[in-house]
Design a protein around this motif. Structure first.
Motif, short mmCIF file in Angstrom:
data_model
loop_
_atom_site.label_atom_id
_atom_site.label_comp_id
_atom_site.label_asym_id
_atom_site.label_seq_id
_atom_site.Cartn_x
_atom_site.Cartn_y
_atom_site.Cartn_z
N LEU A 124 2.45 1.91 -3.44
CA LEU A 124 1.52 2.37 -4.46
C LEU A 124 1.11 3.82 -4.24
O LEU A 124 1.01 4.61 -5.19
N GLU A 139 0.81 -1.23 0.00
CA GLU A 139 0.00 0.00 0.00
C GLU A 139 0.84 1.27 0.00
O GLU A 139 0.57 2.21 -0.77
N SER A 171 -2.58 1.58 -9.62
CA SER A 171 -3.64 1.65 -8.60
C SER A 171 -4.93 2.21 -9.20
O SER A 171 -4.91 2.90 -10.23
#
Length: 239
Positions: free
Chosen positions: A86, A83, A121
């Motif tokens: 990204l 996470e 993403s």
């Protein structure tokens, strides 16, 4: 195969699902937007692995080639949670992108459903579509998180996408800027289209990224996606 000659477009009459890669496909590579992401990936590696810029570049491109994305390499080799990576690498300036009304009209005219399948993403894809004026034109955005962070060209990533979207590959078309990402779709009966830069001198790529351009798994090549889609729409229109 010339990017200006579009043979056999009548084969698209059986297509029910139109699938587009995002970066350097829905917008021209000459916009140089991806160079920002590329630079931020390098900066992330320098900070995480305590490398200088040259060493980080070597690791970045090695992971990209071997694993499909640098992120996948970091997850496998270093156990990185995805996470933060990204969020960081997609925190870029999208202003180099301009509205693409010709592309929007061509997409609207396609019969069936339209999808984005990206190794990036969802938020990045949404921001690209906003800048291009393509918001609301896609039935779904299948991003790297939806794929369980398995990137194209991994076969399982495509399996997950087809299952989620209820797509029959033999009735679908795939548009990509990397030849290797078209292999699995072609093996499953999809029509494949390679989108190449118009000004190759302005687009820096690794030599291996061009490998396979002239192979049988690439059905069509174009350097103008809107023009190609317009030709498809005309070719498959009822007579």
């Amino acid at each position: 195969m010339s990017p200006h000659v579009f043979p056999r477009l009548d084969r698209f009459r059986t297509v029910e699902a139109w699938i587009f890669d995002l970066d350097n496909t829905l917008y021209p590579a000459e916009c140089d937007l991806f160079s920002q992401i590329d630079a931020r990936i390098g900066a992330f590696l320098q900070d995480m692995l305590k490398l200088d810029a040259t060493a980080a570049r070597v690791v970045q491109k090695d992971y990209y080639r071997r694993y499909g994305t640098t992120l996948r390499g970091l997850m496998i080799e270093h156990g990185l949670p995805p996470e933060a990576f990204l969020d960081y690498v997609h925190d870029i300036d999208h202003s180099p992108l301009s509205p693409a009304p010709r592309l929007a009209e061509a997409l609207k005219a396609l019969p069936g459903r339209r999808f984005i399948m990206t190794n990036g993403s969802q938020r990045h894809a949404e921001r690209v579509c906003e800048r291009l004026g393509l918001d609301g034109l896609f039935d779904d955005i299948f991003d790297i998180a939806a794929a369980g962070h398995l990137p194209k060209p991994e076969a399982e990533a495509y399996d997950l996408f087809w299952a989620r979207s209820a797509i029959r590959p033999a009735e679908a078309a795939m548009f990509e800027d990397l030849p290797r990402n078209l292999k699995v779709p072609h093996q499953h009966g999809m029509s494949t289209v390679l989108v190449v830069p118009r000004d190759t001198a302005a687009v820096v790529r690794e030599n291996w990224e061009h490998e396979g351009r002239d192979d049988p798994h690439v059905d069509h090549v174009t350097d103008d996606l809107a023009r190609f889609l317009g030709a498809v729409v005309r070719a498959i229109a009822p007579r």
